[in-house]
Design an enzyme around this catalytic site. Structure first.
Site, mmCIF file in Angstrom:
data_model
loop_
_atom_site.group_PDB
_atom_site.id
_atom_site.type_symbol
_atom_site.label_atom_id
_atom_site.label_comp_id
_atom_site.label_asym_id
_atom_site.label_seq_id
_atom_site.Cartn_x
_atom_site.Cartn_y
_atom_site.Cartn_z
ATOM 1 N N CYS A 134 0.706 -1.188 0.025
ATOM 2 C CA CYS A 134 -0.099 0.213 -0.011
ATOM 3 C C CYS A 134 1.014 1.077 0.068
ATOM 4 C CB CYS A 134 -0.739 0.059 1.239
ATOM 5 S SG CYS A 134 -1.874 1.340 1.500
ATOM 6 N N CYS A 137 -0.628 3.886 2.078
ATOM 7 C CA CYS A 137 -0.319 3.708 3.694
ATOM 8 C C CYS A 137 1.371 4.076 4.167
ATOM 9 C CB CYS A 137 -0.573 2.504 4.146
ATOM 10 S SG CYS A 137 -2.086 1.911 3.578
ATOM 11 N N ASP A 138 2.301 3.821 3.272
ATOM 12 C CA ASP A 138 3.371 3.771 3.737
ATOM 13 C C ASP A 138 4.483 4.456 2.681
ATOM 14 O OD1 ASP A 138 2.914 1.782 5.699
ATOM 15 O OD2 ASP A 138 3.096 0.247 3.891
#
Length: 310
Positions: A134, A137-138
């Site tokens: 992701c 997300c990261d």
């Protein structure tokens, strides 16, 4: 156990929430069960540009709008994990992790899919330490660093473009000599100076030092030549596997594990429907999941009506 719901929806992604909206409009006594955040995989998308009515919207915002719309009908939701679906003749059972057991005349399975793994050394061990599925997300953790994206479809292209706003350099490793992504995404990838596509290339290993990921092994799919490059982060977007663990025996699945249904999204077991990324279908998009939810809810309403009249 005395109460029998008209419909239990398992999964709160676009398909499940759309099913909830149509079920409530059909006056079905409905409950939706979601173990995570409403919205499913859509919440991890930075940008959504192909859902009608929104030329540009984040996945998280679109998911919120789905959820808010469903709640205007007072859709009952349970935050828990479903452990088992047990079909029956008069009604079906849905068993939860908290030991509750729900009776229901009909079920819509909207469990979606999970990221497919490369199955290479270092992938599992380094998850969360430089390996991610992701970018939204990261990606923040890789500002001004070098990252590599594995894959060549829409998701890989979209995530590479997102990472290019943050990272110093973005490589895309694709096993073929052309991307599978849509032409608009391909044009954007080729126009971005921070993105370099490594054609006919697959990852063979993810290497690490005391700080996490530090490099990857690569192989040329045509010559079998091996090499290594220094990399700070690995992002994997090679597709999804259907989350079919809850699919009961007696329901037909294809060779890839997707549930086979009729045009009403109904399975071989009467009253049990499958939608979205769990269902065998041609296109896997937010809009097709929402469409499935509509179809299955309307079909469930007819099924329940006939069931009660029998």
């Amino acid at each position: 156990m005395s109460k029998i719901y008209d419909l239990v929806i398992i999964g709160g992604g676009p398909g499940g929430l759309s099913a909830g909206i149509y079920a409530m409009r059909a006056a079905l006594d409905t409950v939706l069960i979601e173990k995570g955040v409403p919205g499913g995989q859509v919440t991890m998308s930075d940008e959504v540009e192909n859902y009608p009515g929104f030329s540009h919207i984040s996945g998280a915002e679109l998911s919120m709008k789905f959820s808010e719309h469903a709640q205007t009908y007072d859709l009952k939701t349970i935050s828990d994990e479903v452990m088992e679906v047990e079909p029956g003749l008069d009604y079906h059972l849905v068993k939860l992790a908290n030991k509750d057991i729900l009776k229901t005349y009909s079920i819509i399975l909207a469990t979606g899919g999970s990221p497919r793994k490369l199955q290479i050394p270092g992938e599992d061990k380094l998850y969360g330490k430089g390996v991610s599925y992701c970018a939204v997300c990261d990606g923040f953790f890789f500002r001004n660093k070098n990252v590599i994206v594995a894959g060549g479809g829409d998701s890989a292209a979209e995530e590479a473009l997102y990472l290019a706003k943050i990272a110093k350099k973005v490589y895309i490793a694709h096993r073929r000599d052309t991307l599978r992504a849509g032409m608009l995404l391909q044009k954007r990838v080729k126009a971005d100076s921070r993105i370099e596509v490594l054609w006919n290339t697959v990852l063979t290993e993810i290497k690490a030092d005391e700080n996490g990921v530090c490099g990857v092994g690569l192989k040329d799919t045509q010559t079998d030549e091996l090499r290594e490059i220094e990399i700070d982060g690995v992002f994997i977007f090679i597709g999804f596997n259907p989350n079919n663990e809850l699919v009961p025996a007696g329901i037909v699945m294809n060779a890839q594990g997707y549930v086979v249904t009729d045009e009403k999204c109904e399975t071989k077991i009467p009253g049990i429907f499958a939608i979205g990324d769990l269902k065998e279908k041609y296109a896997r998009q937010i809009i097709t999941a929402a469409s499935d939810g509509c179809t299955a809810a309307i079909a469930a309403a007819h099924y329940v009506e006939n069931k009660k009249a029998a």
